[in-house]
Design an enzyme around this catalytic site. Structure first.
Site, PDB file in Angstrom:
ATOM      1  N   HIS A 128       0.846  -1.117   0.010  1.00 17.55           N
ATOM      2  CA  HIS A 128       0.104  -0.063  -0.083  1.00 17.55           C
ATOM      3  C   HIS A 128       0.695   1.132  -0.092  1.00 17.55           C
ATOM      4  O   HIS A 128       1.686   1.467   0.820  1.00 17.55           O
ATOM      5  CB  HIS A 128      -0.864  -0.101   1.118  1.00 17.55           C
ATOM      6  N   CYS A 129       0.692   2.179  -0.971  1.00 12.37           N
ATOM      7  CA  CYS A 129       1.591   3.458  -1.263  1.00 12.37           C
ATOM      8  C   CYS A 129       0.777   4.731  -0.861  1.00 12.37           C
ATOM      9  O   CYS A 129      -0.172   4.889  -1.463  1.00 12.37           O
ATOM     10  CB  CYS A 129       2.116   3.391  -2.587  1.00 12.37           C
ATOM     11  N   PRO A 130       1.371   5.296   0.365  1.00 15.97           N
ATOM     12  CA  PRO A 130       0.763   6.497   0.666  1.00 15.97           C
ATOM     13  C   PRO A 130       0.573   7.580  -0.404  1.00 15.97           C
ATOM     14  O   PRO A 130      -0.057   8.524  -0.512  1.00 15.97           O
ATOM     15  CB  PRO A 130       1.294   6.976   1.866  1.00 15.97           C
ATOM     16  N   ASN A 133      -1.987   6.799  -2.284  1.00 16.23           N
ATOM     17  CA  ASN A 133      -3.301   6.589  -1.650  1.00 16.23           C
ATOM     18  C   ASN A 133      -4.190   5.481  -1.880  1.00 16.23           C
ATOM     19  O   ASN A 133      -5.170   5.431  -2.226  1.00 16.23           O
ATOM     20  CB  ASN A 133      -4.206   7.896  -1.596  1.00 16.23           C
TER      21      ASN A 133
END
Length: 269
Positions: A128-130, A133
């Site tokens: 999961h890449c912030p 998002n």
């Protein structure tokens, strides 16, 4: 179907991303092109190319943000997982290694994993890449690679333009002290920003390519599941991510690779 996560950290990271990109565009156009190349066709050329890269970067980033990463659909009717919660069911539900997600309370295909931020299972989830998002999964990894590629190109291009603007003789440049100091300040900030972002995305790009060529996602590496599938050529593995069309489209945020049709919608197994 577009998706968007209401994660405060992810939203802040998206804002910071575009703030950095638009600041780089401002410095290049206002303090490099207009200041040092306004009397040359090279100025217009660099402005067009730089903003074209930004346009491609923006499209690839938005497609990564809003694309379905491969969310496993929930069953149309509620299923009975009483045995799962009591710990009596430990085997896969089929020989195809379909497993049960205790959090989603649904069946999930091989290599799908649960994301605690998205609160859903995602096919071939890498992480999961912030900064986007969203999860990076089977259906949007191509756009994520494109985003990393264009950020790297933009960072290198910005540094080259700054260096070129200071080593060349500029007789028409403004010589007043305030303008010169402001230009120096913006140039230093841009070089530092481009260097940091360039190194950052280069490291992530290398990690992504290693995961693709090793046929093992970051989640599978963390769980030490290993590349248990038969070995494939690197080009075939890259084709699975970028699509089977012409390699020219691999660097363009065009149509995603065709989705497979083995989604379980009714759970008749």
């Amino acid at each position: 179907m577009p998706v968007f996560r209401k994660d405060p950290c992810g939203i802040i990271c998206i804002f910071m991303t575009y703030l950095a990109v638009f600041y780089a565009d401002y410095v290049v156009v206002r303090w490099i092109v207009i200041q040092t190349l306004h009397n040359s066709l090279w100025g217009a050329f660099h402005a067009v190319v730089f903003n074209s890269i930004i346009l491609l970067l923006t499209f690839s980033h938005l497609r990564t943000v809003f694309s379905d990463p491969g969310i496993v659909p929930l069953p149309q009717s509620k299923l009975d997982f009483a045995e799962l919660h009591t710990g009596t069911q430990k085997e896969p539900i089929s020989k195809d290694d379909y497993t049960v997600c205790a959090r989603c309370e649904t069946y999930r295909p091989p290599r799908a994993h649960h994301c605690r931020i998205c609160q859903r299972c995602v096919r071939r989830m890498d992480h999961h890449c912030p900064w986007v998002n969203n999860c990076i999964g089977q259906y949007n990894q191509k756009y994520f690679l494109q985003f990393l590629f264009y950020v790297g190109i933009l960072s290198a291009y910005a540094v080259i333009l700054v260096i070129f603007s200071w080593i060349q003789d500029c007789e028409d440049c403004h010589k007043d002290k305030v303008t010169t100091q402001t230009r120096i300040l913006h140039s230093i900030i841009l070089v530092v920003e481009s260097g940091l972002f360039g190194l950052f995305v280069t490291a992530i790009m290398c990690d992504q390519l290693q995961a693709i060529f090793g046929d093992e996602t970051a989640v599978e590496q963390a769980k030490q599941q290993g590349p248990f599938r038969p070995r494939k050529p690197r080009l075939a593995l890259l084709t699975e991510v970028c699509g089977r069309g012409s390699p020219v489209f691999w660097v363009l945020p065009c149509q995603s690779p065709p989705k497979d049709l083995d989604l379980i919608s009714g759970y008749d197994v």
